[in-house]
Design a protein around this motif. Structure first.
Motif, short mmCIF file in Angstrom:
data_model
loop_
_atom_site.label_atom_id
_atom_site.label_comp_id
_atom_site.label_asym_id
_atom_site.label_seq_id
_atom_site.Cartn_x
_atom_site.Cartn_y
_atom_site.Cartn_z
N VAL A 74 0.83 -1.19 0.00
CA VAL A 74 0.00 0.00 0.00
C VAL A 74 0.87 1.25 0.00
CG1 VAL A 74 -0.18 0.23 2.51
CG2 VAL A 74 -2.07 1.02 1.04
N ALA A 75 0.38 2.30 -0.62
CA ALA A 75 1.01 3.62 -0.60
C ALA A 75 -0.07 4.64 -0.93
CB ALA A 75 2.15 3.70 -1.61
N HIS A 76 0.21 5.91 -0.67
CA HIS A 76 -0.73 6.96 -1.06
C HIS A 76 -0.71 7.09 -2.57
CE1 HIS A 76 -2.78 10.82 -1.25
NE2 HIS A 76 -3.12 10.64 0.03
N SER A 77 -1.89 7.29 -3.14
CA SER A 77 -1.97 7.35 -4.60
C SER A 77 -1.23 8.54 -5.19
CB SER A 77 -3.44 7.37 -5.04
OG SER A 77 -4.10 8.49 -4.49
N SER A 78 -0.88 9.53 -4.36
CA SER A 78 -0.08 10.65 -4.86
C SER A 78 1.39 10.29 -5.00
CB SER A 78 -0.23 11.85 -3.91
OG SER A 78 0.33 11.56 -2.64
N SER A 79 1.78 9.16 -4.36
CA SER A 79 3.17 8.70 -4.44
C SER A 79 3.19 7.20 -4.71
CB SER A 79 3.91 9.01 -3.13
OG SER A 79 3.86 10.38 -2.81
N PRO A 80 2.67 6.78 -5.87
CA PRO A 80 2.54 5.35 -6.14
C PRO A 80 3.86 4.61 -6.17
CG PRO A 80 2.15 6.62 -8.13
CD PRO A 80 2.21 7.60 -7.00
N GLU A 81 4.96 5.36 -6.43
CA GLU A 81 6.26 4.70 -6.50
C GLU A 81 6.70 4.14 -5.15
OE1 GLU A 81 6.98 8.97 -5.38
OE2 GLU A 81 5.68 7.88 -6.77
N LEU A 82 6.03 4.57 -4.07
CA LEU A 82 6.37 4.07 -2.74
C LEU A 82 5.65 2.75 -2.41
CD1 LEU A 82 6.28 7.44 -0.74
CD2 LEU A 82 8.26 6.26 -1.75
N GLY A 83 4.77 2.32 -3.28
CA GLY A 83 4.06 1.05 -3.07
C GLY A 83 4.24 0.11 -4.24
N LYS A 84 3.48 -0.94 -4.23
CA LYS A 84 3.44 -1.90 -5.34
C LYS A 84 1.97 -2.18 -5.62
CE LYS A 84 7.93 -4.18 -4.69
NZ LYS A 84 8.45 -3.19 -3.74
N ASN A 85 1.51 -1.72 -6.77
CA ASN A 85 0.10 -1.79 -7.12
C ASN A 85 -0.29 -3.24 -7.45
OD1 ASN A 85 -2.42 -1.65 -8.56
ND2 ASN A 85 -2.07 0.54 -8.78
N ALA A 86 -1.13 -3.82 -6.60
CA ALA A 86 -1.52 -5.23 -6.77
C ALA A 86 -2.29 -5.46 -8.06
CB ALA A 86 -2.34 -5.69 -5.57
N ILE A 87 -3.00 -4.44 -8.54
CA ILE A 87 -3.74 -4.60 -9.80
C ILE A 87 -2.78 -4.72 -10.97
CG2 ILE A 87 -5.35 -3.50 -11.40
CD1 ILE A 87 -6.82 -2.32 -9.03
N TYR A 88 -1.72 -3.91 -10.97
CA TYR A 88 -0.74 -4.00 -12.05
C TYR A 88 -0.04 -5.36 -12.04
CZ TYR A 88 -1.20 1.10 -12.44
OH TYR A 88 -1.67 2.37 -12.60
N ILE A 89 0.27 -5.86 -10.85
CA ILE A 89 0.88 -7.18 -10.75
C ILE A 89 -0.10 -8.24 -11.27
CG2 ILE A 89 1.83 -8.91 -9.17
CD1 ILE A 89 2.63 -6.58 -7.32
#
Length: 392
Positions: free
Chosen positions: A186-201
């Motif tokens: 999880v990450a804030h959507s304003s800084s997606p690079e700090l997370g790993k988007n499960a939908i993209y995976i």
């Protein structure tokens, strides 16, 4: 046998009565009680409702012989498009030569034909035992209600009365559902690079699964792997990169495909992916509560099957159909039925055979031709009369 006018009327009258009961999966009590009462009225030797809600009626012949079971499910799917119906879905209307109602083709017409066919037998001439089962919850958990019946009764052969337009169903695709879970960060959507988007995976995992080679069968065609559901968390996802994604794959399986081999295909498709450790697959488990207070529970994997057309059961079926004056035709079965349990799992000689067109199942203005209802009653009766004349 030849149905006289009185028999034709009573068969049609009960079919109309039975389709007037909605009876979605797990809520078949009114249909079950109606069938139990009718079997007792018709003189079955034994009638009972089992712990899961299925009705079991037994006719005993006067001479020893094998036991053949005729099974049909009495649950139906809900009405999803009420405005598309031109008739009351549970009205049991007769319009011209058709009985129009939910469950007429799939498959209360066939259940009716089986019930009356057994009652018209001459027990003094009958070899062995005839069992008619009106099973529950097939639409949501195929095979599991029949499994309970087969665990309790020793059966030599099975006829499953799904709609085949009175053709012999000799092979059937298996079915299963496989869940895919994906873990991101999880990450804030304003800084997606700090997370790993499960939908993209999940998107990458889906692409890889769709690239798995598709096998084909000369009778059943291509196997099927179809993504039918996808959801993520958190939801609603305002302000957050999703940390979790779940998908459901439904598969239609060809003969020879094992449970482990199929799962390995999904797992192997992710080899080499940078996200491999974040993706997991497992077969779904289905749990359906019954009106009796019990539950039908089972892993959703039922293997495909194919029968030998030269076997005793199929020679018996051919003889019964020919005696009824209609041509013998064969039909591969693409949908999942209780036969996946009796033949795919239990390895019992099995045929799928019944009146109606499966293309009408689950659709608005579902119907069954009345002449086919009567033909099925005669043919089921002939099959029963021939019990013990062929080796299963």
């Amino acid at each position: 046998m030849k149905l006289n006018s009185s028999q034709q009327k009573e068969v049609l009258a009960f079919a109309r009565q039975l389709v007037c009961e909605p009876g979605n999966s797990g809520d078949e009590e009114k249909s079950a009680l109606l069938i139990e009462k009718k079997m007792n009225e018709l003189g079955y030797n034994q009638v009972r409702v089992d712990p899961y809600g299925s009705v079991i009626g037994i006719i005993n012949g006067s001479k020893p012989g094998p036991t053949i079971l005729f099974d049909g499910h009495v649950d139906v799917v809900p009405i999803h498009e009420p405005d598309e119906w031109h008739h009351d879905p549970y009205g049991g209307e007769v319009v011209g030569d058709k009985l129009i109602s939910r469950g007429s083709a799939d498959m209360k017409g066939s259940v009716t034909a089986m019930i009356f066919a057994a009652s018209y037998l001459d027990k003094e001439k009958l070899l062995g035992t005839i069992i008619v089962s009106a099973s529950v919850a097939e639409e949501l958990i195929p095979g599991r209600a029949l499994e309970k019946i087969l665990d309790e009764y020793k059966v030599d052969a099975v006829v499953v009365g799904e709609p085949t337009k009175l053709r012999l169903g000799f092979t059937e695709k298996g079915r299963c559902s496989i869940s895919m879970t994906v873990t991101g960060e999880v990450a804030h959507s304003s800084s997606p690079e700090l997370g790993k988007n499960a939908i993209y995976i999940a998107n990458d995992a889906i692409r890889r699964i769709r690239e798995i080679p598709v096998n084909s069968d000369p009778f059943l065609g291509d196997e099927v792997r179809e993504l039918v559901e996808l959801r993520s968390e958190p939801t609603p996802g305002y302000g957050s990169v999703p940390y979790y994604c779940w998908g459901l794959w439904e598969c239609r399986i060809l003969p020879g495909e094992s449970e482990q081999a199929l799962l390995n295909k999904f797992v192997s498709s992710q080899k080499g992916s940078e996200w491999e450790e974040r993706i997991h697959f497992q077969f779904e488990t289905i749990d359906i509560p019954n009106f009796t207070g019990t539950h039908l529970i089972g892993k959703d994997f039922l293997p495909a099957w194919r029968e030998d057309k030269n076997s005793g059961l199929y020679k018996q079926m051919e003889a019964a159909v020919e005696k009824s004056g209609i041509p013998v035709e064969y039909e591969p079965i693409y949908y999942g039925s209780n036969a996946l349990m009796s033949c795919g799992v239990k390895k019992l000689p099995t045929v799928i055979f019944g009146p109606g067109d499966v293309a009408l199942a689950h659709k608005p203005d579902e119907y069954l031709r009345i002449q086919d209802l009567w033909k099925a009653t005669k043919i089921f009766n002939h099959i029963m009369e021939l019990n013990g004349k062929y080796t299963y």
